[in-house]
Scaffold this active site. Structure first.
Site, PDB file in Angstrom:
ATOM      1  N   GLY A 170       0.803  -1.226   0.000  1.00  0.00           N
ATOM      2  CA  GLY A 170       0.000   0.000   0.000  1.00  0.00           C
ATOM      3  C   GLY A 170       0.827   1.261   0.000  1.00  0.00           C
ATOM      4  O   GLY A 170       1.966   1.268  -0.448  1.00  0.00           O
TER       5      GLY A 170
ATOM      6  N   LEU B 162      -4.239  -5.198  -5.161  1.00  0.00           N
ATOM      7  CA  LEU B 162      -3.130  -4.246  -5.084  1.00  0.00           C
ATOM      8  C   LEU B 162      -1.875  -4.893  -4.477  1.00  0.00           C
ATOM      9  O   LEU B 162      -1.933  -5.450  -3.378  1.00  0.00           O
ATOM     10  CB  LEU B 162      -3.564  -3.045  -4.219  1.00  0.00           C
ATOM     11  CG  LEU B 162      -2.586  -1.865  -4.192  1.00  0.00           C
ATOM     12  CD1 LEU B 162      -2.532  -1.178  -5.541  1.00  0.00           C
ATOM     13  CD2 LEU B 162      -3.002  -0.877  -3.112  1.00  0.00           C
ATOM     14  N   ASP B 163      -0.775  -4.813  -5.181  1.00  0.00           N
ATOM     15  CA  ASP B 163       0.531  -5.286  -4.690  1.00  0.00           C
ATOM     16  C   ASP B 163       0.560  -6.781  -4.388  1.00  0.00           C
ATOM     17  O   ASP B 163       1.414  -7.251  -3.629  1.00  0.00           O
ATOM     18  CB  ASP B 163       0.980  -4.502  -3.439  1.00  0.00           C
ATOM     19  CG  ASP B 163       1.049  -3.007  -3.683  1.00  0.00           C
ATOM     20  OD1 ASP B 163       1.231  -2.611  -4.837  1.00  0.00           O
ATOM     21  OD2 ASP B 163       0.915  -2.236  -2.713  1.00  0.00           O
ATOM     22  N   GLU B 164      -0.360  -7.534  -4.998  1.00  0.00           N
ATOM     23  CA  GLU B 164      -0.412  -8.972  -4.724  1.00  0.00           C
ATOM     24  C   GLU B 164      -0.060  -9.805  -5.960  1.00  0.00           C
ATOM     25  O   GLU B 164      -0.087 -11.036  -5.908  1.00  0.00           O
ATOM     26  CB  GLU B 164      -1.825  -9.372  -4.250  1.00  0.00           C
ATOM     27  CG  GLU B 164      -2.283  -8.750  -2.955  1.00  0.00           C
ATOM     28  CD  GLU B 164      -1.759  -9.483  -1.727  1.00  0.00           C
ATOM     29  OE1 GLU B 164      -0.965 -10.426  -1.872  1.00  0.00           O
ATOM     30  OE2 GLU B 164      -2.152  -9.078  -0.621  1.00  0.00           O
TER      31      GLU B 164
END
Lengths: 282, 282, 282, 282
Positions: free
Chosen positions: B199, B225-227
């Site tokens: 995040g 997100l960001d995964e």
């Protein structure tokens, strides 16, 4: 090895601290071998480490300390003075895994770790023979009853008058009372690059997430699992060909290295914990 | 630069895949420049990349593909064949920060990145002049109205027929529809060592946690997100003297390097995403 | 950016230096932002760097310097005082290769390199347009006649009143007179991990030797080619699949990074050369 | 641990090698666990390693080898087939320094090094007790008379039927006859980043040169001292505060790690030496 005094100081930052401390040292003929500071802007705190050649001083250690208290009072310092030749009494705690323990014992045996390893405590007896080859007492504590086990550990640490406790892949939770008692002198190695993969089975989690680096973290133990001030971290590269077992194997090297480095910094009195962070004075 | 064909394959693992593929290549006089495999034990999947000298083949590309389909059918393969000289059309998206964009543009301009950078899209116009010096179209998309902005972006990507989209510190959320449309070919750089500090404001979080290494992660964009699947990661050492601004500055170097490496792997057709992990065939 | 004074000192080691210096600073109300020392056991030399908040001082810079001379005399110090806001005048010299120059210019343009880049001098004009986009003067010096070329360079450096000269992959020999004139402030990047592969074509030599890491070295220029005091070094992993061209490409990243780091240390007045070694005070 | 066959091949490069080999393996129902190649452009040589699940094969090892000879003849191959469960017989040679020996013994004892360590030979008896704790034969060979000493060593290596000899900081010159006899299977660790600091006292030389990284190199022993094919290298950061003793201490970690890694690659049959370089097939 010549004796030296290590004067560690932390206090609110202001003008004149270094001057006062170094003037005090010079007034007593102290020869500085090393000195380092840190001003923490956020907290307004000042940290200092001086290493002074012991036999350069015109006064005894007691006299030095007594007089220094006046300087300390003036700046509201928290301070300590240790001697390089007065080896800390270290107890190592372990479980099954041998790599961190073997590494620390070998460094100590080679004369590269200036500490007295007074005992190894383990909740298994796998590592007994290795420990005893080094001439070190080994205590197997049964953790079937955790409360009784922890009571036994607490007593052993007291009996051995441990200055520092190293958890060398010790796989049990330390009870809060012990965390508090050994606050700032109980060192753990966690087998991940914290704050990634807190808790159990970090290599399994790293494998599942598909990270390209795995790591290890050496930190002071606090009541919050894996949340204590970090002393040292390092990583090693992995790729898709590495299974979980490969990660465990590669991780051993990083764990041993990071723990040994963190322990060295601690026993050389180079680490000051402040909140959940550390200042490393080298 | 001589032309070569890159044959990427993934299929359920079994005996005889390599034999069938390499026999097929040899039967058409194909000269192997490179070949690499991976058998994933957990999923039972097999991955393969062959790089074949184009002019060694006795058949045309179309004929090669047509005939290869029979081999592919036999082993239920997903496969693709790309040409090294057929440069991918890359669109770079950015915001204010210039370091990743400047790095990619310079590599491309130096001839070290074999790609066609067809446009830069940004939600600010800070980077317009730099982009245009390189002779590349720059589009400023206003994101005050996110829906309209994303609509404009989607249209630009279509018009430019983007094969690959690189988010070079683009600080807006990509809408799910675009994530899906460019699945496996939209690459982001996240300014932390994921899964740490997912995040916003990772350097702030890293600073507060007192980590001793900060990192960057290049990954495919997914709706989470960001995964997304991680392509590449790296870290740099920090200490207590580094404030948040220092971390931001040091992080820039890692971000640029990790993104450039990840982009290179992608445009050389070396990355196969499987679930939320990647296989890198080099 | 607030102004600070950087007081650099080197002198024969003895008791009381730190005390005298820090007492002097405190007597003039100086607030220490940073301080670091080094006692070199072999040479018996002491090195010190103090960074003092300029506006904390009760005296002017001139007055401070004038009075400090007495302390300096007492300990036979070599010393200097620079101001953080007084940017050094940097001239960059280059040839064909763009990566180090592009990297330095971008860092400067981003505000991450606190220096005034006053000119770029090159023996080719390949890099003219890039330099001029940054609004920096570019001088092409013809090196067909080396003596005349070097004469022109010497004159340009004088006209630009260069405080520091950075050789960003400048591929000509610097004449001894210039080495001497800019001693301790002319910085080169050598594309090998010195002392391995001194001289020309280090990547070719590295390739032929089959090393598993290649590196770069940032050093002060002396009359002995590639023998000057080393400021910074780093390496990157290579393997048997990397041809000479790959090494050149991978090397560019290390060169840029190492040079940028070395230049940063120099312009922050953190480097003291002693013989053919450096002390880095951070 | 399941048995697997490791088929190592090197031959002049041409079309169809992979096809012929993998077709041969598939024809006998061989399940590929791993496969990797390398085409060396300069020498026109091709290298290949296949790891085949032993019990997947429809034929015996002998039959497999006998039949494979026909494929080998067709392509003028040099080849070998080893079994993963047939542990190599390793003799370790040492002098005074314990770190590399201790590290290898511990890895072996932990089950992380799949080898039979059949003896330790040393020209001092410092390491006898440690070796014997691991249940391994220790031979002290007196090197006062070098010729007699080397004769004794040669005989011991023969008696133990050593497949691989590891020089774990063994500080004597190996005579040419032994270098030849154990060519490609005698592994040394040199305590510098070769080709820097060939010969004696590399840390002293590194200290005097003021390098910012020190390293270690694992290589096959040849008659030319420190000139053999490099298997693995790594480095660690040092600075002006590190004296020669610190470098020795820090170097120990790199030496142990690099040697262990090189030994692992060798015993997994992943290294092919070609001239003074190595191809590492993983």
């Amino acid at each position: 090895m010549e004796n030296s005094y290590r004067l560690l100081i932390s206090c609110p930052d202001t003008v004149g601290i270094v001057a006062a401390v170094s003037q005090f040292i010079a007034n007593h003929e102290g020869w500085l071998l090393e000195a380092s500071y840190h001003s923490d802007i956020d907290s307004g705190h000042f940290f200092m480490r001086n290493e002074i050649k012991a036999d350069s001083l015109a006064v005894s250690k007691d006299e030095f300390c007594e007089k220094f208290q006046q300087v300390a009072d003036q700046f509201s310092m928290q301070w300590s003075l240790t001697e390089s030749t007065q080896r800390k009494r270290m107890v190592i705690m372990a479980s099954h895994a041998s790599h961190c323990l073997a590494d620390l014992l070998h460094r100590w045996h080679s004369g590269d770790l200036h500490v007295d390893i007074v005992a190894v405590i383990a909740n298994h007896n796998t590592l007994q023979s290795m420990t005893q080859w080094y001439g070190i007492n080994f205590h197997h504590v049964d953790m079937t009853d955790k409360a009784m086990g922890n009571q036994a550990i607490s007593q052993l640490l007291s009996e051995y008058e441990a200055d520092v406790v190293v958890l060398a892949r010790y796989m049990q939770i330390i009870p809060p009372a012990l965390c508090q008692q050994y606050s700032g002198r109980m060192i753990n190695i966690h087998h991940s690059f914290l704050p990634s993969f807190i808790g159990a089975n970090p290599y399994q989690k790293a494998y599942e997430r598909g990270v390209k680096l795995i790591g290890a973290t050496c930190h002071y133990v606090t009541e919050q699992l894996d949340e204590g001030p970090i002393i040292e971290q390092d990583v090693v590269r992995v790729n898709h060909r590495h299974g979980k077992e490969d990660m465990v194997r590669l991780g051993k090297d990083v764990e041993s290295r990071v723990l040994a480095h963190g322990v060295r910094l601690h026993i050389e009195d180079r680490v000051i914990a402040q909140g959940n962070k550390t200042v490393i004075l080298e």
